[in-house]
Design an enzyme around this catalytic site. Structure first.
Site, short mmCIF file in Angstrom:
data_model
loop_
_atom_site.label_atom_id
_atom_site.label_comp_id
_atom_site.label_asym_id
_atom_site.label_seq_id
_atom_site.Cartn_x
_atom_site.Cartn_y
_atom_site.Cartn_z
N THR A 228 0.82 -1.21 0.00
CA THR A 228 0.00 0.00 0.00
C THR A 228 0.86 1.27 0.00
OG1 THR A 228 -1.90 -1.09 0.96
CG2 THR A 228 -1.73 1.25 1.39
N THR A 230 3.81 1.68 -1.32
CA THR A 230 4.34 1.86 -2.68
C THR A 230 3.23 2.37 -3.61
OG1 THR A 230 5.72 -0.06 -2.24
CG2 THR A 230 5.73 0.76 -4.48
N GLU A 248 -3.41 -2.58 -7.13
CA GLU A 248 -3.92 -3.68 -6.30
C GLU A 248 -2.96 -3.80 -5.13
OE1 GLU A 248 -4.45 -6.63 -4.34
OE2 GLU A 248 -3.68 -7.85 -5.98
N CYS A 282 -2.29 -11.70 -0.89
CA CYS A 282 -3.06 -10.54 -0.44
C CYS A 282 -4.48 -10.93 -0.05
CB CYS A 282 -3.05 -9.45 -1.50
SG CYS A 282 -3.55 -10.06 -3.12
N GLU A 383 -1.01 -5.23 7.85
CA GLU A 383 -0.78 -6.39 6.99
C GLU A 383 0.56 -7.04 7.36
OE1 GLU A 383 0.06 -5.91 2.74
OE2 GLU A 383 -1.40 -7.49 2.33
O1 TXE Z 1 6.35 -4.54 -1.92
P1 TXE Z 1 6.64 -3.36 -2.89
P2 TXE Z 1 7.38 -5.31 -0.98
C1 TXE Z 1 2.71 -5.97 0.91
C2 TXE Z 1 3.14 -6.86 2.05
C3 TXE Z 1 4.60 -6.66 2.10
C4 TXE Z 1 4.70 -5.19 1.75
C5 TXE Z 1 6.01 -4.79 1.17
O2 TXE Z 1 2.57 -6.39 3.24
O3 TXE Z 1 5.15 -6.93 3.35
O4 TXE Z 1 3.71 -5.00 0.77
O5 TXE Z 1 6.40 -5.73 0.17
C6 TXE Z 1 8.12 -2.29 -7.00
N1 TXE Z 1 8.35 2.73 -8.07
N2 TXE Z 1 2.57 -6.70 -0.34
O6 TXE Z 1 8.42 -4.49 -0.36
O7 TXE Z 1 7.85 -2.62 -2.48
C7 TXE Z 1 8.97 -3.42 -6.48
O8 TXE Z 1 10.24 -3.42 -7.09
C8 TXE Z 1 7.95 1.70 -8.82
C9 TXE Z 1 1.25 -6.96 -0.78
O9 TXE Z 1 7.88 -6.39 -1.82
O10 TXE Z 1 5.37 -2.64 -3.01
C10 TXE Z 1 8.11 -4.62 -6.85
O11 TXE Z 1 8.27 -4.92 -8.23
N3 TXE Z 1 7.92 0.43 -8.40
C11 TXE Z 1 1.19 -7.37 -2.18
C12 TXE Z 1 6.70 -4.08 -6.59
O12 TXE Z 1 6.82 -2.67 -6.64
C13 TXE Z 1 8.31 0.18 -7.15
C14 TXE Z 1 2.27 -8.20 -2.70
C15 TXE Z 1 6.11 -4.48 -5.25
O13 TXE Z 1 7.02 -4.13 -4.24
C16 TXE Z 1 8.72 1.23 -6.30
C17 TXE Z 1 3.57 -7.81 -2.20
C18 TXE Z 1 8.73 2.55 -6.81
N4 TXE Z 1 9.14 3.59 -6.09
C19 TXE Z 1 3.66 -7.12 -1.04
N5 TXE Z 1 9.05 0.68 -5.11
C20 TXE Z 1 -0.13 -7.76 -2.72
N6 TXE Z 1 -1.04 -6.82 -2.81
O14 TXE Z 1 -0.34 -8.89 -3.13
C21 TXE Z 1 8.85 -0.66 -5.20
N7 TXE Z 1 8.42 -0.96 -6.44
#
Ligand code: TXE
Length: 479
Positions: A228, A230, A248, A282, A383
């Site tokens: 969320t 991000t 999402e 998720c 979460e």
């Molecule tokens: O997610 P990120 P993370 C939740 C879950 C987890 C937390 C963090 O709670 O502990 O999010 O996980 C890309 N500009 N979910 O750190 O960072 C990143 O490289 C553009 C829920 O892995 O959001 C990756 O490809 N892109 C979730 C993607 O975003 C960026 C599934 C997701 O990474 C970016 C995963 C930026 N500035 C984690 N920063 C679900 N909804 O299913 C990161 N990314």
């Protein structure tokens, strides 16, 4: 093993020669390097996509459909190879990768390959004004797809397939934590005859590669699944450029159990909805609410089933719970177990790291059940995204509805009851994008998928995805 970016149908090192280590979560070792792509790589991917767009957007629907279905067939024929790569990269049990992740990735291409041939638009006659309006659905151009690590190929293709089906060209970035199957997909796309530049895959950190995609002024739409925080950052970055966004994001989904449910079915499904994929989905039902009259019975039956789950190496056929995706993620999940204790939560089972014999440096955690006294405590609100669920009793429908909705998220909810009127009342009032009744994670790709509140904006799936990846243009003709 070194992987490369897939740009214009070829594999390339990153321009700046910056590399990241790729870890195997089952044993904690580095087993490869991946590009940490810079803005220059994203620019190259964009240029390839832009040059491919005129031709791809004019390719007949039948031809686009044929290529997507060919990709699907090739994925199916390479099931074992892809499943092994996914399991090694992510830590998920091989059986899960083989039965769910890779088959569903193949289904995404098949489904959208078929759906595009059925995607109709509306027309309206302006009666009395002698005019007819029709809606053109035109591809956006070059779009960005950014996906997370929990269901790597499944979520990557869930975005790419509808984007390609609608005639867009794509710059895509898988999670840096699980890049392997996206890398292998490039080869499959070439074999299927996808024209060069239509799909481009760049690898790297969110803060460098991902950031370059979302900041690119000519990548006009972003489809993102991830955290969320991000998602909020992407929305802020994209707003001044008026990009179209589908986000999402996280979930903290209630699993609501009434005494009149089919008990055995509920119990077995609840074990799955709590711990499938190490709880890193998720949609997992991470907050379990049980009607007070069956609470003690449920608690004892549930704990006894959870204790039978086998934590083990992902490649072993009998493993139920594999490794968590990364060391930092393991630490994050563990920190919530400490938070629970400090909030007077009662750890009913699990809570400890597991040392799997021969793989002692892997990221394994026992499936954990925490009884909470108050639904507003942090473990019940934030979460955790790991093999950790909370349980607590509720008195009646109003009581549980209030608690279920008292979170910032609103992705999915599960309801166990055989009372039809209650089912209707509650399904309509639960703040969620998806409500499952007497089941969990039953997916039909035609249905809308997405969340409300902090779980995101926009819907994926079916025609919703095809609508997202197209611009609607009204043409009004006076006759
Ligand atoms: O997610 P990120 P993370 C939740 C879950 C987890 C937390 C963090 O709670 O502990 O999010 O996980 C890309 N500009 N979910 O750190 O960072 C990143 O490289 C553009 C829920 O892995 O959001 C990756 O490809 N892109 C979730 C993607 O975003 C960026 C599934 C997701 O990474 C970016 C995963 C930026 N500035 C984690 N920063 C679900 N909804 O299913 C990161 N990314």
């Amino acid at each position: 093993m070194k992987i490369q970016n897939y740009i214009n149908g070829n594999f390339h090192d990153p321009v700046d020669q910056q590399w990241l280590d790729n870890y195997n979560p089952s044993n904690g070792t580095v087993y490869g390097q991946i590009p940490n792509s810079s803005k220059a790589d994203v620019d190259n991917a964009y240029i390839a996509a832009k040059s491919a767009f005129p031709s791809w957007s004019q390719t007949t629907l039948e031809e686009r459909s044929r290529i997507l279905i060919k990709i699907s067939e090739l994925l199916e024929s390479h099931l074992q190879r892809f499943a092994e790569a996914e399991s090694k990269d992510n830590g998920k049990p091989i059986a899960l990768a083989k039965s769910i992740d890779i088959p569903r990735a193949a289904s995404n291409f098949r489904f959208f390959g078929n759906a595009i041939t059925q995607f109709a638009s509306e027309s309206h006659e302006s009666v009395g004004q002698q005019a007819i309006n029709y809606t053109l659905r035109q591809p956006i151009g070059v779009v960005g797809c950014i996906s997370p690590w929990n269901l790597p190929l499944y979520l990557f293709t869930w975005k790419i397939a509808p984007a390609l089906a609608t005639g867009n060209c794509v710059v895509a970035k898988p999670s840096e934590v699980t890049p392997m199957t996206a890398y292998l997909l490039g080869e499959i796309c070439n074999e299927a005859g996808l024209p060069k530049g239509v799909l481009n895959i760049v690898h790297g950190l969110g803060t460098t590669t991902g950031q370059a995609i979302i900041e690119h002024p000519d990548i006009k739409a972003i489809s993102f699944t991830g955290g969320t925080a991000t998602g909020a950052h992407i929305a802020r970055t994209a707003a001044p450029m008026f990009k179209k966004l589908s986000l999402e994001l996280g979930g903290k989904n209630p699993n609501i159990i009434f005494a009149d449910c089919d008990y055995e079915d509920m119990l077995n499904t609840t074990v799955r909805s709590s711990f499938a994929n190490q709880g890193q989905i998720c949609l997992c039902g991470s907050r379990i609410f049980v009607e007070a009259t069956i609470y003690e019975q449920f608690k004892s039956d549930f704990i006894s089933k959870v204790k039978q789950l086998k934590v083990g190496h992902p490649s072993e056929a009998h493993t139920d719970i594999g490794a968590l995706v990364s060391k930092p993620h393991l630490e994050k999940v563990k920190s919530y177990i400490d938070i629970a204790k400090s909030e007077n939560g009662d750890v009913l089972c699990g809570g400890e790291e597991v040392k799997v014999q021969g793989f002692e440096n892997g990221y394994y955690l026992e499936p954990t059940v925490i009884e909470v006294k108050d639904d507003t405590c942090r473990v019940n609100q934030e979460e955790i995204f790991g093999p950790v669920v909370t349980i607590m009793p509720f008195a009646d429908e109003d009581d549980v509805l209030q608690m279920a909705n008292r979170v910032k998220y609103g992705l999915s909810a599960t309801l166990w009851t055989n009372d039809l009127k209650r089912t209707m009342r509650m399904s309509h009032q639960l703040q969620a994008g998806i409500v499952w009744v007497n089941t969990w994670m039953m997916r039909d790709l035609r249905t809308p998928f997405g969340g409300v509140k902090a779980s995101g904006v926009g819907r994926e799936g079916g025609f919703e995805a095809l609508r997202f990846f197209t611009e609607a243009k009204n043409v009004c003709i006076k006759y």
